[in-house]
Design a protein around this motif. Structure first.
Motif, PDB file in Angstrom:
ATOM      1  N   PRO A 160      -2.240  -3.572  -4.685  1.00 34.86           N
ATOM      2  CA  PRO A 160      -3.505  -4.049  -5.268  1.00 34.86           C
ATOM      3  C   PRO A 160      -4.405  -2.886  -5.683  1.00 34.86           C
ATOM      4  N   PHE A 161      -4.233  -1.726  -5.046  1.00 38.58           N
ATOM      5  CA  PHE A 161      -5.036  -0.542  -5.357  1.00 38.58           C
ATOM      6  C   PHE A 161      -4.328   0.686  -4.797  1.00 38.58           C
ATOM      7  N   LEU A 162      -4.868   1.849  -5.085  1.00 32.35           N
ATOM      8  CA  LEU A 162      -4.311   3.118  -4.614  1.00 32.35           C
ATOM      9  C   LEU A 162      -5.201   3.688  -3.513  1.00 32.35           C
ATOM     10  N   PRO A 163      -4.637   4.452  -2.585  1.00 27.44           N
ATOM     11  CA  PRO A 163      -5.459   5.029  -1.515  1.00 27.44           C
ATOM     12  C   PRO A 163      -6.389   6.106  -2.041  1.00 27.44           C
ATOM     13  N   SER A 164      -7.461   6.339  -1.328  1.00 23.88           N
ATOM     14  CA  SER A 164      -8.450   7.329  -1.735  1.00 23.88           C
ATOM     15  C   SER A 164      -7.832   8.711  -1.898  1.00 23.88           C
ATOM     16  N   ARG A 179       0.858  -1.194   0.000  1.00 23.02           N
ATOM     17  CA  ARG A 179       0.000   0.000   0.000  1.00 23.02           C
ATOM     18  C   ARG A 179       0.890   1.239   0.000  1.00 23.02           C
ATOM     19  N   LEU A 180       0.316   2.319  -0.503  1.00 26.75           N
ATOM     20  CA  LEU A 180       0.972   3.624  -0.442  1.00 26.75           C
ATOM     21  C   LEU A 180       0.475   4.357   0.806  1.00 26.75           C
ATOM     22  N   PRO A 181       1.180   5.392   1.246  1.00 22.89           N
ATOM     23  CA  PRO A 181       0.749   6.124   2.452  1.00 22.89           C
ATOM     24  C   PRO A 181      -0.706   6.586   2.370  1.00 22.89           C
TER      25      PRO A 181
END
Length: 358
Positions: free
Chosen positions: A225-229, A203-205
């Motif tokens: 798997p995905f990017l943060p909101s 995950r990214l920050p």
């Protein structure tokens, strides 16, 4: 110098080297490359002056101005690219602003580097460093830190809260073994270049949108798997997310963690954030402050803490970056981004819009 000499170090006087330790200011005056005979005369004069002898009685000769070629300028840059060239017996020049020590097989950060208060660029790439000391944060002028190709497994929280918040503009953590960055990472708000390629990031920050000066971001070949909101808030010039195993978004299958009715804690937390009520560890337990720091934001703009509906939606990365490296070999520039909803109403409104557009 009268009554101000702490100690003389004259073991290597025959080699033209000596050190005079003063009491006030508490510094060492290091002499080197001197003529041995002249150095002995000078030390003798300093001893007599320390003992209070008259200036006329001192064995001093008239000064001859040094030639420009004989004056050694303060060294501002040093590049070391092999272990055999790494200085083990002498200190680094305190005047250094740029230091590169690559391919030196360093297992840890040399504590002598932490005394280089004028350092602006520090390159420790291609070493074996596993952990960063928190004291790197004391390098108040540091603008660029390159740790490419080491053995790092984490990035210290203490560094995120140090003076690096105001100075660090480039950070290269590529080709390490980092799985996640701390929540506090986004306190490094002066970052312009961030390189995270070839790690094990899942995950990214969470609050990456707080990096408002960030213009160049690369996190290729990780395990995202995905990017943060919060990713939607970025405004980049160049973005590279190639080679991540992004999941296929499915807005029709959300993860529902909504608790109805809302707990008192959830209501209080939402109100605190929505109405921007000041809080801190002097008012609330530290774990509650940490929870508030990572509160989610619904698409309606309201906050939610632990009661929400979560799903991923597709976002074209050109919405946040001028230049986008293809996400995959199929030529795509889209990636899944997490979305949160604070209530069934908000999710229903999103679902209506989604179904109509498809």
């Amino acid at each position: 110098v009268q009554e101000n000499i702490e100690r003389f170090f004259t073991r290597f006087v025959e080699e033209g080297k000596a050190t005079v330790r003063l009491r006030e200011p508490a510094v060492d005056v290091c002499l080197s490359k001197a003529n041995a005979s002249n150095l002995k005369s000078f030390l003798s004069a300093v001893r007599l002056a320390h003992q209070g002898a008259d200036a006329e009685a001192l064995p001093l000769s008239s000064l001859v101005p040094a030639k420009t070629s004989e004056v050694e300028k303060p060294k501002s840059k040093m590049i070391i690219t092999s272990r055999r060239d790494y200085p083990l017996t002498k200190n680094f020049p305190y005047s250094l602003e740029h230091l590169q020590a690559s391919y030196c097989k360093l297992a840890r950060v040399d504590t002598r580097l932490l005394c280089l208060k004028q350092l602006r660029k520090l390159d420790l790439s291609h070493n074996h460093i596993k952990q960063l000391p928190a004291t790197i944060g004391d390098l108040g002028c540091l603008q660029e830190l390159n740790l490419h190709d080491n053995h790092l497994e984490s990035f210290s929280r203490a560094l995120c809260s140090s003076t690096l918040q105001k100075s660090l503009q480039l950070l290269d953590l590529s080709q390490n073994k980092i799985k996640a960055l701390p929540i506090q990472f986004c306190q490094l708000r002066e970052l312009v270049h961030l390189k995270l390629d070839d790690n094990e990031l899942i995950r990214l920050p969470f609050k990456i949108g707080q990096l408002e000066h960030l213009r160049f971001l690369s996190a290729a070949r990780n395990k995202l798997p995905f990017l943060p909101s919060d990713f939607r808030r970025l405004c980049l010039e160049n973005l590279d997310l190639f080679g991540n195993p992004f999941e296929q978004p499915n807005p029709l299958v959300p993860s529902i963690q909504l608790k109805i009715p809302l707990t008192l804690l959830e209501c209080a937390a939402r109100a605190t954030i929505n109405y921007r009520i000041p809080y801190g560890c002097h008012l609330l337990p530290s774990h509650l402050c940490e929870d508030l720091e990572v509160a989610k934001t619904c698409q309606c703009g309201s906050a939610c803490l632990s009661s929400f509906i979560q799903l991923t939606v597709t976002m074209n990365l050109h919405h946040v970056a001028h230049t986008v490296v293809l996400v995959d070999n199929m030529g795509g520039t889209e990636a899944p981004v997490i979305s949160y909803f604070c209530s069934l109403d908000c999710y229903s409104q999103f679902l209506d819009r989604y179904l109509q557009s498809n």
